[in-house]
Design a protein around this motif. Structure first.
Motif, PDB file in Angstrom:
ATOM      1  N   VAL A  39      35.139  27.815   2.707  1.00  0.00           N
ATOM      2  CA  VAL A  39      35.144  26.261   2.611  1.00  0.00           C
ATOM      3  C   VAL A  39      35.344  26.279   1.094  1.00  0.00           C
ATOM      4  CG1 VAL A  39      33.996  24.215   2.369  1.00  0.00           C
ATOM      5  CG2 VAL A  39      33.597  25.920   4.428  1.00  0.00           C
ATOM      6  N   ASP A  40      36.374  25.317   0.350  1.00  0.00           N
ATOM      7  CA  ASP A  40      36.737  25.413  -0.929  1.00  0.00           C
ATOM      8  C   ASP A  40      36.831  23.703  -1.015  1.00  0.00           C
ATOM      9  OD1 ASP A  40      39.581  24.233  -0.835  1.00  0.00           O
ATOM     10  OD2 ASP A  40      40.045  26.028   0.045  1.00  0.00           O
ATOM     11  N   CYS A  41      36.356  23.531  -2.409  1.00  0.00           N
ATOM     12  CA  CYS A  41      36.547  21.884  -2.955  1.00  0.00           C
ATOM     13  C   CYS A  41      36.931  22.138  -4.287  1.00  0.00           C
ATOM     14  CB  CYS A  41      34.933  21.767  -3.061  1.00  0.00           C
ATOM     15  SG  CYS A  41      34.515  19.893  -3.454  1.00  0.00           S
ATOM     16  N   GLU A  42      38.033  21.067  -4.406  1.00  0.00           N
ATOM     17  CA  GLU A  42      38.796  20.831  -5.835  1.00  0.00           C
ATOM     18  C   GLU A  42      38.082  19.328  -5.930  1.00  0.00           C
ATOM     19  OE1 GLU A  42      42.372  22.371  -7.281  1.00  0.00           O
ATOM     20  OE2 GLU A  42      42.929  22.694  -4.993  1.00  0.00           O
ATOM     21  N   THR A  43      37.958  19.066  -7.329  1.00  0.00           N
ATOM     22  CA  THR A  43      37.361  17.815  -7.859  1.00  0.00           C
ATOM     23  C   THR A  43      38.357  16.988  -8.596  1.00  0.00           C
ATOM     24  OG1 THR A  43      35.390  18.718  -8.241  1.00  0.00           O
ATOM     25  CG2 THR A  43      35.739  16.604  -9.408  1.00  0.00           C
ATOM     26  N   TYR A  44      38.826  15.693  -8.184  1.00  0.00           N
ATOM     27  CA  TYR A  44      39.842  14.698  -8.954  1.00  0.00           C
ATOM     28  C   TYR A  44      39.061  13.944  -9.535  1.00  0.00           C
ATOM     29  CZ  TYR A  44      43.528  17.479  -6.269  1.00  0.00           C
ATOM     30  OH  TYR A  44      44.257  18.326  -5.964  1.00  0.00           O
ATOM     31  N   HIS A  45      39.494  13.503 -10.913  1.00  0.00           N
ATOM     32  CA  HIS A  45      39.124  12.162 -11.396  1.00  0.00           C
ATOM     33  C   HIS A  45      40.092  11.226 -11.237  1.00  0.00           C
ATOM     34  CE1 HIS A  45      35.932  14.584 -13.826  1.00  0.00           C
ATOM     35  NE2 HIS A  45      36.866  15.390 -13.828  1.00  0.00           N
ATOM     36  N   THR A  46      39.485   9.852 -11.211  1.00  0.00           N
ATOM     37  CA  THR A  46      40.627   8.719 -10.958  1.00  0.00           C
ATOM     38  C   THR A  46      41.028   8.683 -12.695  1.00  0.00           C
ATOM     39  OG1 THR A  46      38.647   7.230 -11.639  1.00  0.00           O
ATOM     40  CG2 THR A  46      39.389   7.539  -9.415  1.00  0.00           C
ATOM     41  N   ALA A  47      42.425   8.418 -12.739  1.00  0.00           N
ATOM     42  CA  ALA A  47      43.135   8.841 -13.802  1.00  0.00           C
ATOM     43  C   ALA A  47      42.792   7.472 -14.687  1.00  0.00           C
ATOM     44  CB  ALA A  47      44.635   8.678 -13.913  1.00  0.00           C
ATOM     45  N   ALA A  48      42.650   6.309 -14.220  1.00  0.00           N
ATOM     46  CA  ALA A  48      42.417   5.033 -14.750  1.00  0.00           C
ATOM     47  C   ALA A  48      41.048   5.142 -15.780  1.00  0.00           C
ATOM     48  CB  ALA A  48      42.317   3.732 -13.899  1.00  0.00           C
ATOM     49  N   ALA A  49      39.920   5.969 -15.248  1.00  0.00           N
ATOM     50  CA  ALA A  49      38.891   6.079 -15.958  1.00  0.00           C
ATOM     51  C   ALA A  49      39.047   6.965 -16.978  1.00  0.00           C
ATOM     52  CB  ALA A  49      37.683   6.321 -14.874  1.00  0.00           C
ATOM     53  N   LEU A  50      39.984   7.955 -16.791  1.00  0.00           N
ATOM     54  CA  LEU A  50      40.148   8.996 -18.064  1.00  0.00           C
ATOM     55  C   LEU A  50      40.281   8.025 -19.194  1.00  0.00           C
ATOM     56  CD1 LEU A  50      42.302  11.605 -16.362  1.00  0.00           C
ATOM     57  CD2 LEU A  50      39.921  11.623 -16.608  1.00  0.00           C
ATOM     58  N   GLY A  51      41.103   7.110 -19.458  1.00  0.00           N
ATOM     59  CA  GLY A  51      41.442   6.518 -20.678  1.00  0.00           C
ATOM     60  C   GLY A  51      40.242   5.419 -21.192  1.00  0.00           C
ATOM     61  N   THR A  52      39.143   5.235 -20.279  1.00  0.00           N
ATOM     62  CA  THR A  52      38.160   4.196 -20.598  1.00  0.00           C
ATOM     63  C   THR A  52      37.025   5.103 -21.303  1.00  0.00           C
ATOM     64  OG1 THR A  52      38.767   3.039 -18.763  1.00  0.00           O
ATOM     65  CG2 THR A  52      36.749   2.575 -19.569  1.00  0.00           C
ATOM     66  N   GLN A  53      36.742   5.040 -22.277  1.00  0.00           N
ATOM     67  CA  GLN A  53      35.771   5.696 -23.095  1.00  0.00           C
ATOM     68  C   GLN A  53      34.531   4.936 -22.662  1.00  0.00           C
ATOM     69  OE1 GLN A  53      36.523   5.786 -27.297  1.00  0.00           O
ATOM     70  NE2 GLN A  53      37.728   7.562 -27.146  1.00  0.00           N
ATOM     71  N   GLY A  54      33.284   5.908 -22.539  1.00  0.00           N
ATOM     72  CA  GLY A  54      32.112   5.514 -22.145  1.00  0.00           C
ATOM     73  C   GLY A  54      31.864   5.412 -20.861  1.00  0.00           C
TER      74      GLY A  54
END
Length: 209
Positions: A39-54
């Protein structure tokens, strides 16, 4: 229905030695090896939040299970579980403008399947990168698909080889009541287990200089 849980490393033992100890207990009961699993698991971040500091971005987990080789599972914490075909991985590459793969966070569990009467047990070593981080135990009671109907039987069997480390009833069972257990419910349990192990690695160890 299935239970997925973590077993702590035995005192004075390594991860691999603890897995071997559990395997010997299962074999002493009469369980037979039935191949391997992963069983494997990769994590993805929503790109919109990457540019939102804090702000913390919403996370999505894309998972695979060797028991379902033609499927891919996409899960949000506290959210829905999408079951798609294996081409979903290709779609995620095309969506890189919206979801960014946190490659360093890939985590997986691999090990041996055991069959004992109507029970299927999977003992896995959980790894992140090159190092072993923990132990997973998945136990399935094959004849039953209604979680609440077989939990007591599952727990009694787990106690026979897990002893005091037998888990409590999984949180996903609480939302199922008398409905049919699904593969997505298993993946939710693995997601929760992997996140628990990730957080354990982030806790600083006292006394290290």
């Amino acid at each position: 229905c299935r239970s997925v849980s973590q077993v702590p490393v035995a005192e004075g033992k390594s991860v691999q030695q603890t897995v071997e100890l559990l395997a010997r207990r299962l074999e002493a009961l009469g369980a037979d090896k039935q191949g391997t699993f992963g069983v494997d698991c990769e994590t993805y971040h929503t790109a919109a939040a990457l540019g939102t500091q804090g702000q913390t971005g919403k996370l999505m987990y894309v998972m695979h299970n060797s028991e379902y080789p033609l499927s891919c599972f996409a899960l949000f914490e506290n959210g829905p579980c999408l079951v798609a075909d294996a081409n979903f991985d290709t779609l995620m590459v095309k969506l890189k403008g919206f979801f960014q793969n946190a490659k360093a966070n890939k985590i997986e569990s691999r090990g041996t399947r055991y069959q004992y009467c109507d029970f299927l047990v999977k003992l896995g070593t959980v790894t992140m990168g090159p190092s072993a981080r923990g132990i997973s135990v998945e136990v399935e009671y094959c004849p039953c698909v209604i979680a609440n109907d077989c939990w007591n039987l599952l727990m009694e069997f787990m106690q026979s080889f897990m002893g005091s480390h037998t888990p409590g009833i999984p949180s996903v069972f609480g939302t199922k009541h008398d409905s049919v257990y699904s593969p997505g419910d298993t993946m939710v349990q693995y997601m929760e287990l992997f996140n628990k192990i990730r957080k354990q690695q982030q806790v600083p160890v006292a006394g290290i200089r």
